[in-house]
Design an enzyme around this catalytic site. Structure first.
Site, short mmCIF file in Angstrom:
data_model
loop_
_atom_site.label_atom_id
_atom_site.label_comp_id
_atom_site.label_asym_id
_atom_site.label_seq_id
_atom_site.Cartn_x
_atom_site.Cartn_y
_atom_site.Cartn_z
N HIS A 154 -54.82 76.28 -65.52
CA HIS A 154 -54.85 76.19 -66.99
C HIS A 154 -53.70 75.25 -67.30
O HIS A 154 -52.53 75.56 -66.98
CB HIS A 154 -54.65 77.58 -67.60
CG HIS A 154 -54.65 77.59 -69.11
ND1 HIS A 154 -55.49 78.39 -69.86
CD2 HIS A 154 -53.89 76.91 -70.01
CE1 HIS A 154 -55.25 78.21 -71.15
NE2 HIS A 154 -54.28 77.31 -71.27
N HIS B 170 -50.60 73.16 -68.03
CA HIS B 170 -49.29 73.55 -68.55
C HIS B 170 -48.28 72.47 -68.25
O HIS B 170 -48.33 71.82 -67.21
CB HIS B 170 -48.83 74.88 -67.96
CG HIS B 170 -48.95 74.96 -66.47
ND1 HIS B 170 -50.15 75.18 -65.82
CD2 HIS B 170 -48.01 74.84 -65.49
CE1 HIS B 170 -49.95 75.19 -64.51
NE2 HIS B 170 -48.65 74.98 -64.28
N CYS C 262 -58.18 84.23 -66.72
CA CYS C 262 -57.11 83.22 -66.68
C CYS C 262 -55.85 83.81 -67.31
O CYS C 262 -55.84 84.18 -68.49
CB CYS C 262 -57.53 81.95 -67.42
SG CYS C 262 -56.16 80.78 -67.63
P1 DGP Z 1 -47.83 75.28 -61.29
O1 DGP Z 1 -47.38 75.36 -59.86
O2 DGP Z 1 -47.47 73.94 -61.92
O3 DGP Z 1 -49.29 75.62 -61.46
O4 DGP Z 1 -46.95 76.35 -62.07
C1 DGP Z 1 -47.41 77.60 -62.45
C2 DGP Z 1 -46.22 78.36 -62.97
O5 DGP Z 1 -46.69 79.50 -63.67
C3 DGP Z 1 -45.26 78.89 -61.91
O6 DGP Z 1 -43.98 78.26 -62.08
C4 DGP Z 1 -45.14 80.37 -62.16
C5 DGP Z 1 -45.76 80.54 -63.53
N1 DGP Z 1 -46.50 81.77 -63.73
C6 DGP Z 1 -47.53 82.24 -62.96
N2 DGP Z 1 -47.99 83.39 -63.46
C7 DGP Z 1 -47.24 83.67 -64.56
C8 DGP Z 1 -47.24 84.73 -65.51
O7 DGP Z 1 -48.02 85.69 -65.44
N3 DGP Z 1 -46.32 84.68 -66.50
C9 DGP Z 1 -45.44 83.64 -66.61
N4 DGP Z 1 -44.58 83.68 -67.62
N5 DGP Z 1 -45.42 82.62 -65.74
C10 DGP Z 1 -46.30 82.63 -64.74
#
Ligand code: DGP
Length: 113
Positions: free
Chosen positions: A97, A99, A4
């Site tokens: 996860h 958020h 994750c």
């Molecule tokens: P959601 O669609 O609500 O599950 O948003 C997931 C968000 O997570 C998306 O806006 C991009 C962000 N994200 C995905 N992988 C990473 C990562 O490795 N680092 C960071 N900082 N953000 C990430």
């Protein structure tokens, strides 16, 4: 949850600057920002969706208070901001996860698409 990405960021295993960290919560900038300020606030423990937060009221409180704290820290509190939690496929959740997205720094329309 070894694979994750948010567990790895929140634990410090994956080096990402944290805007806030305490015993239960971490906050860091979204990799694909949708606004000048776009922060993700996550629990350190692996919880897949907001559905699983129903039995964790203390964690909900900590997550929400962390959102408010980051809103203050980033200067969003006065002008306004949006807090979003996508739950499940139809809402477009892509990382399983929990958020909260904290978004601000530009005008936002309602309703969202
Ligand atoms: P959601 O669609 O609500 O599950 O948003 C997931 C968000 O997570 C998306 O806006 C991009 C962000 N994200 C995905 N992988 C990473 C990562 O490795 N680092 C960071 N900082 N953000 C990430």
């Amino acid at each position: 949850m070894g694979d994750c990405i948010f567990c790895r960021i929140a634990s410090g295993e994956m080096k990402t600057p944290l805007l806030l960290e305490n015993d239960s919560v971490a906050a860091f900038s979204d990799i694909n920002p949708q606004a000048p300020v776009h922060v993700l606030v996550v629990p350190k423990e692996h919880v897949e969706t907001t559905n699983e937060l129903s039995g964790k009221p203390e964690l909900v409180q900590k997550l929400f208070l962390a959102c408010l704290q980051v809103a203050e820290q980033t200067g969003l509190a006065e002008d306004g901001y949006r807090i979003v939690a996508n739950c499940g496929a139809k809402a477009g959740q892509s990382v399983y996860h929990v958020h909260f997205h904290l978004l601000g720094g530009r005008p936002m329309s309602w309703p969202p698409g």
